[in-house]
Design an enzyme around this catalytic site. Structure first.
Site, short mmCIF file in Angstrom:
data_model
loop_
_atom_site.label_atom_id
_atom_site.label_comp_id
_atom_site.label_asym_id
_atom_site.label_seq_id
_atom_site.Cartn_x
_atom_site.Cartn_y
_atom_site.Cartn_z
NE ARG A 1 -3.72 4.19 -4.40
CZ ARG A 1 -5.02 4.20 -4.63
NH1 ARG A 1 -5.86 3.68 -3.72
NH2 ARG A 1 -5.52 4.72 -5.73
CB CYS A 2 -5.38 3.08 3.38
SG CYS A 2 -5.38 1.46 2.59
CG MET A 3 -3.50 6.16 6.68
SD MET A 3 -2.31 6.42 8.01
CE MET A 3 -0.75 6.47 7.12
CG ASN B 1 -2.03 1.02 1.12
OD1 ASN B 1 -2.02 2.01 1.84
ND2 ASN B 1 -2.98 0.81 0.22
#
Length: 410
Positions: free
Chosen positions: A399-401, A354
């Protein structure tokens, strides 16, 4: 500002990004309700905040403008009627009236300033916050072991999922899990009413009222003409098809949608937990998403004979499909954990795949995924490591954050 939202790739130089600093919602997690709220563990708030601040400062140090979801949401709700409407919708979608009168909870929330209101909605409302004298209905007075009138929203620091920038517009997403459904409401109000966005009439390619789920972790912008979307545990094929039709009929830059089917399990929650773009011709991948011979189900969606028709082409090789849609003769898939059966599983669990690209060949990753980080460097990628002992407990990486708002074109 020509376009307040502009993202035409995964790797173009990141100029503006949206984050959410972890807050009280994390401290309202308890072991009994972890599964319901989609967590596996309880982060330690002071440290997760320090780690998140470090992440934000790392981006600023590279010239990125950092916006915060909680600040934009508070600034969007300046109108009194708008505040009331927003609270009504939050309470309705959170099913808060099951255990407390809607008006009781609404009056309590509206007693706060805008900033406090947003923090309270995000953090959740405990039952002991409402004075007994305010509880005028029998069902409000009943003892119930569940501690909340309004559930906390601990997944909010993963700003990638509730909305996704696509070209000069965005998708505001219907989230699959009930615990996350309210999250995209913040972005709806920000885009409609925040002065930074409201005057620009930003296109919404798919809104949160569409009945089938799609989440931003599955939406990857490969280049100006092509996006990839994961068919995953959180994103449905029907939503992908609807989005493709909307894009093809309402704009003329994006011409192909690559639908990539991945195993439907928590470890592989979204496409970006197993596959990200790190350079023009380089990608990270978790080997376990491929079959014994590297086979996968991949579908190339293109405009059909009319607005409600798609041309769909099946492919079984991710490598060959990417070469085809990107016009490349060669590309590299960099395996998470180096392909080692133990290291790849461990590092993927902690979001080794990620990565957040902030420029071509420059990525932000968690420091704990040292096998994957070493391999990225061996492939010529500049790796900027951030702290991760508490952030990683939420099962999401850099990337998620982050929700890119503006990137330079490549």
């Amino acid at each position: 500002m020509k376009h307040p939202i502009h993202v035409t790739s995964e790797i173009g130089e990141l100029q503006t990004v949206l984050l959410k600093r972890p807050g009280k919602e994390v401290e309202n997690l308890t072991p009994d309700y972890l599964q319901q709220l989609l967590f596996d563990d309880i982060p330690y708030l002071p440290i997760i905040q320090k780690e998140h601040d470090y992440f934000a400062q790392t981006l600023r140090n590279r010239g990125v403008e950092v916006l915060y979801l909680e600040k934009l949401a508070a600034e969007a709700l300046v109108d009194k009627k708008l505040r009331e409407e927003f609270v009504d919708r939050i309470l309705k979608e959170g099913q808060a009236d099951v255990n407390v009168a809607h008006q009781t909870l609404k009056e309590y929330l509206l007693s706060f300033s805008n900033e406090e209101l947003i923090q309270k909605i995000m953090g959740g409302v405990r039952k002991n916050e409402i004075e007994t004298s305010k509880k005028t209905h029998l069902y409000e007075l009943m003892e119930d072991h569940y501690p909340f009138y309004l559930d906390p929203m601990p997944n909010l620091y993963f700003t990638r999922d509730p909305a996704a920038s696509v070209g000069d517009g965005l998708t505001i997403n219907k989230m699959r899990e009930p615990a996350r459904r309210r999250e995209s409401l913040f972005m709806e109000y920000i885009i409609k009413y925040h002065p930074r966005f409201a005057k620009h009439n930003v296109p919404i390619w798919l809104d949160r009222d569409y009945k089938f789920p799609i989440e931003g972790g599955d939406e990857l912008i490969l280049n100006e003409e092509t996006i990839a979307i994961g068919v995953s545990a959180r994103t449905s094929a029907k939503a992908i098809e609807r989005l493709a039709k909307n894009l093809f009929s309402r704009q003329n830059k994006i011409k192909k949608v690559l639908a990539i089917e991945i195993p439907k399990c928590r470890a592989f929650m979204h496409l970006d937990t197993v596959f990200t773009m790190v350079d023009y011709d380089k990608f990270t991948i978790h080997p376990a998403i491929q079959g014994p011979k590297g086979n996968m189900n991949i579908y190339i969606l293109e405009k059909g004979s009319d607005e409600e028709t798609l041309k769909i082409t099946h492919r079984t090789s991710l490598m060959e499909a990417l070469k085809e849609v990107l016009g490349l003769s060669e590309l590299v898939l960099i395996p998470c954990g180096g392909g080692d059966v133990i290291a790849s599983a461990r590092e993927q669990w902690n979001d080794g795949s990620n990565t957040l690209a902030i420029a071509p060949g420059v990525v932000v990753t968690y420091d704990r995924n040292y096998v994957s980080n070493t391999l990225l460097r061996e492939h010529g990628i500049e790796v900027i490591e951030v702290l991760s002992s508490e952030l990683s407990r939420g099962r999401g990486g850099p990337r998620c954050m982050s929700m890119p708002i503006v990137r330079k074109d490549i």
